[in-house]
Motif scaffolding. Structure first.
Motif, PDB file in Angstrom:
ATOM      1  N   ASP A  20      46.202  38.828  48.376  1.00 21.46           N
ATOM      2  CA  ASP A  20      44.745  39.703  47.989  1.00 21.46           C
ATOM      3  C   ASP A  20      44.929  40.267  46.700  1.00 21.46           C
ATOM      4  O   ASP A  20      45.944  40.027  45.807  1.00 21.46           O
ATOM      5  N   SER A  21      44.455  41.467  46.463  1.00 22.67           N
ATOM      6  CA  SER A  21      44.679  41.980  45.101  1.00 22.67           C
ATOM      7  C   SER A  21      45.816  42.747  44.942  1.00 22.67           C
ATOM      8  O   SER A  21      46.452  42.720  43.732  1.00 22.67           O
ATOM      9  N   GLU A  24      47.712  39.785  43.487  1.00 23.58           N
ATOM     10  CA  GLU A  24      47.078  39.407  42.226  1.00 23.58           C
ATOM     11  C   GLU A  24      47.649  39.976  41.177  1.00 23.58           C
ATOM     12  O   GLU A  24      48.002  39.620  40.153  1.00 23.58           O
ATOM     13  N   VAL A  26      46.143  43.700  40.590  1.00 26.11           N
ATOM     14  CA  VAL A  26      44.996  44.393  40.254  1.00 26.11           C
ATOM     15  C   VAL A  26      45.485  45.823  40.033  1.00 26.11           C
ATOM     16  O   VAL A  26      46.265  46.378  40.821  1.00 26.11           O
ATOM     17  N   ARG A  63      41.899  38.983  44.583  1.00 20.91           N
ATOM     18  CA  ARG A  63      41.258  40.452  45.084  1.00 20.91           C
ATOM     19  C   ARG A  63      40.244  40.145  46.176  1.00 20.91           C
ATOM     20  O   ARG A  63      39.521  38.943  46.056  1.00 20.91           O
ATOM     21  N   SER A  64      40.220  41.157  47.074  1.00 24.91           N
ATOM     22  CA  SER A  64      39.207  41.147  48.310  1.00 24.91           C
ATOM     23  C   SER A  64      39.264  39.979  49.360  1.00 24.91           C
ATOM     24  O   SER A  64      38.435  39.958  50.089  1.00 24.91           O
ATOM     25  N   HIS A 183      44.655  50.714  44.322  1.00 23.57           N
ATOM     26  CA  HIS A 183      45.485  49.651  43.664  1.00 23.57           C
ATOM     27  C   HIS A 183      46.344  50.459  42.898  1.00 23.57           C
ATOM     28  O   HIS A 183      46.426  51.572  42.427  1.00 23.57           O
ATOM     29  N   GLY A 248      36.365  39.057  43.978  1.00 23.66           N
ATOM     30  CA  GLY A 248      37.169  37.933  43.729  1.00 23.66           C
ATOM     31  C   GLY A 248      36.169  36.719  44.042  1.00 23.66           C
ATOM     32  O   GLY A 248      36.812  35.476  43.958  1.00 23.66           O
TER      33      GLY A 248
END
Length: 281
Positions: A20-21, A24, A26, A63-64, A183, A248
């Motif tokens: 997820d984030s 990724e 973030v 993300r998410s 994050h 996302g």
């Protein structure tokens, strides 16, 4: 490449990052790269390529995403890439959903880990960090603890490399976190990349930030930051939950197919030379 016992000796060099984030990138902003972020996984890919040219890298994280999305959307593409190195962080967003059945979540997580481990790739897993966002979220600590205990046991069962994020004291410094407090900041992503590389035995020169001790906030400064945080992050988050949307929803993976990471210039060089390199087909 110098002998790195935790990486396969097959000669195949494909690194696939799932999640997820967190994965990724973030919080580590860089408009020159896909989705406008960089992150720890990009940094790991670049150090792998510098130590041993020829590494290819895909990052499927968005993300998410909940665990079920990662299983449905990222697992099969990852398996098709025949990776030699896989990183997985998944489940953090599920923990924040109070309706999540934690036992069922971790059963699904273990099935995902088993399928990735069966590829023969070196598999890296992460525990979650106890982010001190707000006293309102303290009830989640028990769920975090359960998640981490399960991840540690699953990593041991399947022979995965474990990055025990929960135990990394450097992240108690608020400067390691982005303004949303959930994050990692650029410094946080950079530090975590060093931790992953250390676990894999890959040489690097990433060093922790040499900061002065954080300044103590006055009550007025703390209160002002709290109001700004609620306005900028908490209210929009609840608004998205009410609308049933996530950040996302309109995004595609940053590096949807394995790209050869340049030894010099890294992924920024690749993105500049091929602007659509990180665009999903």
């Amino acid at each position: 490449m110098p002998s790195v016992p935790l990486l396969p000796r097959s000669g195949r060099r494909v690194f696939v990052a799932l999640g997820d984030s967190f994965t990724e990138g973030v919080g580590d902003r860089d408009e020159r790269l896909p989705n406008g972020v960089r992150g720890w996984a990009d940094r790991v890919a670049e150090k792998l390529a510098k130590a041993d040219p020829g590494w290819r890298y895909a990052n499927l994280a968005i993300r998410s995403k909940r665990l079920r999305h990662i299983i449905d959307e990222q697992l099969e593409p990852a398996l098709r890439m025949r990776p030699s190195l896989v990183t997985l962080y998944a489940g953090g967003n599920d923990i924040l959903d109070l309706t999540t059945d934690m036992a069922a979540l971790m059963a699904d997580y273990e099935r995902l880990v088993a399928q990735l481990a069966d590829t023969g790739a070196t598999l890296v897993l992460f525990t979650g960090f106890d982010v001190k966002v707000s006293a309102l979220l303290e009830p989640l600590k028990r769920r975090n603890t359960f998640y981490n205990e399960q991840v540690r046991a699953i990593a041991k069962e399947h022979g995965a490399v474990l990055v025990d994020y929960w135990c990394l004291d450097a992240f108690h410094d608020r400067r390691m976190w982005d303004s949303d407090r959930l994050h990692m900041s650029k410094a946080g992503h950079k530090y975590l990349a060093g931790q992953v590389l250390d676990q894999l035995g890959v040489p690097h020169k990433i060093t922790p930030k040499d900061w002065e001790p954080p300044t103590r906030l006055t009550f007025l400064e703390w209160e002002r930051r709290q109001r700004r945080w609620v306005h900028d992050w908490v209210l929009p988050l609840f608004g998205r939950k009410l609308r049933g949307v996530t950040l996302g929803d309109s995004l595609t993976p940053r590096w949807p197919e394995p790209v050869k990471v340049p030894r010099k210039g890294g992924l920024k060089k690749l993105a500049a030379e091929t602007p659509d390199a990180g665009t999903a087909p």
